[in-house]
Structure formats: structure tokens, C-alpha cells
Design a protein around this motif. Structure first.
Motif, mmCIF file in Angstrom:
data_model
loop_
_atom_site.group_PDB
_atom_site.id
_atom_site.type_symbol
_atom_site.label_atom_id
_atom_site.label_comp_id
_atom_site.label_asym_id
_atom_site.label_seq_id
_atom_site.Cartn_x
_atom_site.Cartn_y
_atom_site.Cartn_z
ATOM 1 N N TRP A 1 32.415 34.681 38.770
ATOM 2 C CA TRP A 1 33.478 35.637 38.488
ATOM 3 C C TRP A 1 33.017 36.978 39.045
ATOM 4 O O TRP A 1 31.823 37.318 38.973
ATOM 5 N N HIS A 2 33.907 37.708 39.651
ATOM 6 C CA HIS A 2 33.557 39.009 40.208
ATOM 7 C C HIS A 2 34.821 39.836 40.401
ATOM 8 O O HIS A 2 35.935 39.343 40.231
ATOM 9 N N LEU A 3 34.623 41.094 40.769
ATOM 10 C CA LEU A 3 35.761 41.966 41.081
ATOM 11 C C LEU A 3 35.377 42.887 42.227
ATOM 12 O O LEU A 3 34.189 43.082 42.508
ATOM 13 N N HIS A 4 36.387 43.425 42.866
ATOM 14 C CA HIS A 4 36.201 44.350 43.985
ATOM 15 C C HIS A 4 36.911 45.649 43.648
ATOM 16 O O HIS A 4 38.142 45.654 43.510
ATOM 17 N N PRO A 5 36.173 46.773 43.515
ATOM 18 C CA PRO A 5 36.814 48.045 43.195
ATOM 19 C C PRO A 5 37.891 48.450 44.204
ATOM 20 O O PRO A 5 38.878 49.091 43.841
ATOM 21 N N GLY A 6 37.741 48.057 45.460
ATOM 22 C CA GLY A 6 38.722 48.394 46.497
ATOM 23 C C GLY A 6 39.640 47.242 46.870
ATOM 24 O O GLY A 6 40.426 47.349 47.798
ATOM 25 N N GLY A 7 39.531 46.111 46.184
ATOM 26 C CA GLY A 7 40.371 44.950 46.486
ATOM 27 C C GLY A 7 39.798 44.087 47.591
ATOM 28 O O GLY A 7 38.805 44.424 48.242
ATOM 29 N N GLN A 8 40.441 42.942 47.795
ATOM 30 C CA GLN A 8 39.996 41.977 48.797
ATOM 31 C C GLN A 8 41.192 41.136 49.239
ATOM 32 O O GLN A 8 42.136 40.941 48.472
ATOM 33 N N ILE A 9 41.135 40.649 50.465
ATOM 34 C CA ILE A 9 42.142 39.718 50.991
ATOM 35 C C ILE A 9 41.399 38.478 51.462
ATOM 36 O O ILE A 9 40.367 38.575 52.136
ATOM 37 N N LEU A 10 41.910 37.298 51.105
ATOM 38 C CA LEU A 10 41.327 36.032 51.530
ATOM 39 C C LEU A 10 42.304 35.305 52.442
ATOM 40 O O LEU A 10 43.480 35.163 52.096
ATOM 41 N N ILE B 1 38.188 39.620 53.549
ATOM 42 C CA ILE B 1 38.319 41.001 54.027
ATOM 43 C C ILE B 1 38.194 41.889 52.797
ATOM 44 O O ILE B 1 39.036 41.841 51.901
ATOM 45 N N THR B 2 37.131 42.676 52.741
ATOM 46 C CA THR B 2 36.803 43.426 51.533
ATOM 47 C C THR B 2 36.726 44.914 51.811
ATOM 48 O O THR B 2 35.985 45.350 52.694
ATOM 49 N N ASN B 3 37.481 45.692 51.020
ATOM 50 C CA ASN B 3 37.438 47.149 51.106
ATOM 51 C C ASN B 3 36.311 47.633 50.202
ATOM 52 O O ASN B 3 36.336 47.388 49.003
ATOM 53 N N THR B 4 35.325 48.309 50.774
ATOM 54 C CA THR B 4 34.179 48.784 49.993
ATOM 55 C C THR B 4 34.222 50.297 49.754
ATOM 56 O O THR B 4 33.258 50.869 49.254
ATOM 57 N N GLN B 5 35.330 50.940 50.089
ATOM 58 C CA GLN B 5 35.431 52.396 49.968
ATOM 59 C C GLN B 5 35.224 52.866 48.520
ATOM 60 O O GLN B 5 34.647 53.912 48.286
ATOM 61 N N LYS B 6 35.679 52.069 47.556
ATOM 62 C CA LYS B 6 35.545 52.452 46.147
ATOM 63 C C LYS B 6 34.351 51.777 45.470
ATOM 64 O O LYS B 6 34.195 51.856 44.263
ATOM 65 N N GLY B 7 33.550 51.074 46.247
ATOM 66 C CA GLY B 7 32.367 50.431 45.694
ATOM 67 C C GLY B 7 32.221 49.002 46.156
ATOM 68 O O GLY B 7 33.142 48.413 46.721
ATOM 69 N N VAL B 8 31.047 48.460 45.902
ATOM 70 C CA VAL B 8 30.720 47.089 46.293
ATOM 71 C C VAL B 8 31.184 46.125 45.215
ATOM 72 O O VAL B 8 31.472 46.527 44.092
ATOM 73 N N PRO B 9 31.251 44.821 45.528
ATOM 74 C CA PRO B 9 31.660 43.850 44.505
ATOM 75 C C PRO B 9 30.771 43.920 43.264
ATOM 76 O O PRO B 9 29.569 44.176 43.348
#
Length: 170
Positions: free
Chosen positions: A83-92, A140-148
Motif C-alpha cells: 500500500w502506498h500513496l503519491h503526494p503528487g499523484g500517479q498515472i498507470l 508516470i509519477t509526479n514528484t513535485q509534492k514529494g516522493v511516494p
């Protein structure tokens, strides 16, 4: 000169035919499964954020100019993320096989080639292969707001959607 060319073509033809007849590889250096891959399989993931065997081929690393990473992930049957989350979201982007995606508190979704999932920012989720098929995705992971942010492992019960039977002590 023409006779040499014809003889050369005949020799190549005989070689290819004899290889195929004996199920030996021909002049091609890639197997059929490698030919069907959109991107290379990559290196085996050795961190503790996955259950089972998965591989990662980073396609684009996030940097200060573009805080987006793109990776090709190949999951063997039964393999999955924690289980995890992405502060900037992700697209699969599902590119091959059969996989699963599930957000906390929601039903598990089955993914197949061509399916696209938008993981909203800060929503707990997991993804991986089905129990009997491999699964390939481009993440595709947005890391602008932080890492997973990695959380607990997905239990076998959560993965299979089967609840353990309660034992009754009579």
C-alpha cells in the motif's frame, strides 16, 4: 557472379529452414517475448516495497526541470506493491498481461493492456499482477509534492478478496 549470389541465398535458406525444423533460434537475437515488450524489462526490484518478483526499467528520472518520473514495471504472477500513496499523484498505463489496482476502501479493479488508471494525490492504493498472469505497466509519477510514501504490505486476504473464516471455540 549471379551463380554465387543464388548459391549464397540458397545456403541462408537451408540454414534458416534447418534451424526452424530443429526448433533452434535463427539469426534473430531476441526471443518472441522480448519482441513483444514495449520497453526493456529492466532490473529486478530488491527493495522491501514489493511482494513477489518485479522488475523496473526507469525511462525518465524526475529532476528540477521536470518533476515527473516514468518507469516500466513488470510484475511476475502474484507480485504486487505495498500500500502506498503519491503526494503528487500517479498515472498507470497497462501495456501487457493482467493486473490489479485497488484504492483503500474500494473494490479491486482488473487491468488489461490499454487500460489507464489515474491515482489521485494522497490516496492509498496498490497495484500488481494477477495471481496467474504477469503484468506490465508504465508508471508516470509526479514528484513535485514529494516522493511516494510506502505503507504496509498488501495481505494475501486483501489481494485475493477472500476473508478468513473465523474459528468458533465451542
Amino acid at each position: 557472379m549471379k551463380l554465387k549470389n543464388i548459391a549464397g541465398i540458397l545456403l541462408i535458406g537451408i540454414f534458416v529452414f534447418s534451424c526452424k525444423a530443429q526448433n533452434k533460434p535463427t539469426l534473430s537475437t531476441k526471443t518472441e517475448s522480448q519482441k513483444s515488450l514495449l520497453f526493456p524489462k529492466g532490473e529486478k526490484i530488491t527493495n522491501a516495497n514489493f511482494t513477489g518478483t518485479a522488475y523496473l526499467q526507469m525511462l525518465i528520472a524526475a529532476d528540477s526541470l521536470n518533476p515527473t518520473s516514468v518507469g516500466n514495471v513488470t510484475f511476475e504472477p502474484g507480485a504486487r506493491t505495498k500500500w502506498h500513496l503519491h503526494p503528487g499523484g500517479q498515472i498507470l498505463l497497462a501495456t501487457d498481461g493482467v493486473g490489479y489496482y485497488q484504492e483503500k476502501g474500494q473494490p479491486k479493479k482488473t487491468l488489461r493492456k490499454g487500460d489507464v488508471i489515474k491515482c489521485p494525490p494522497n490516496i492509498q492504493h496498490w497495484h500488481g499482477a494477477s495471481a496467474d498472469n504477469y503484468f506490465v505497466q508504465v508508471a508516470i509519477t509526479n514528484t513535485q509534492k514529494g516522493v511516494p510514501v510506502w505503507l504496509e504490505a498488501v495481505t494475501d486476504e486483501e489481494y485475493t478478496n477472500k476473508k478468513k473464516k473465523k474459528k468458533h471455540n465451542f
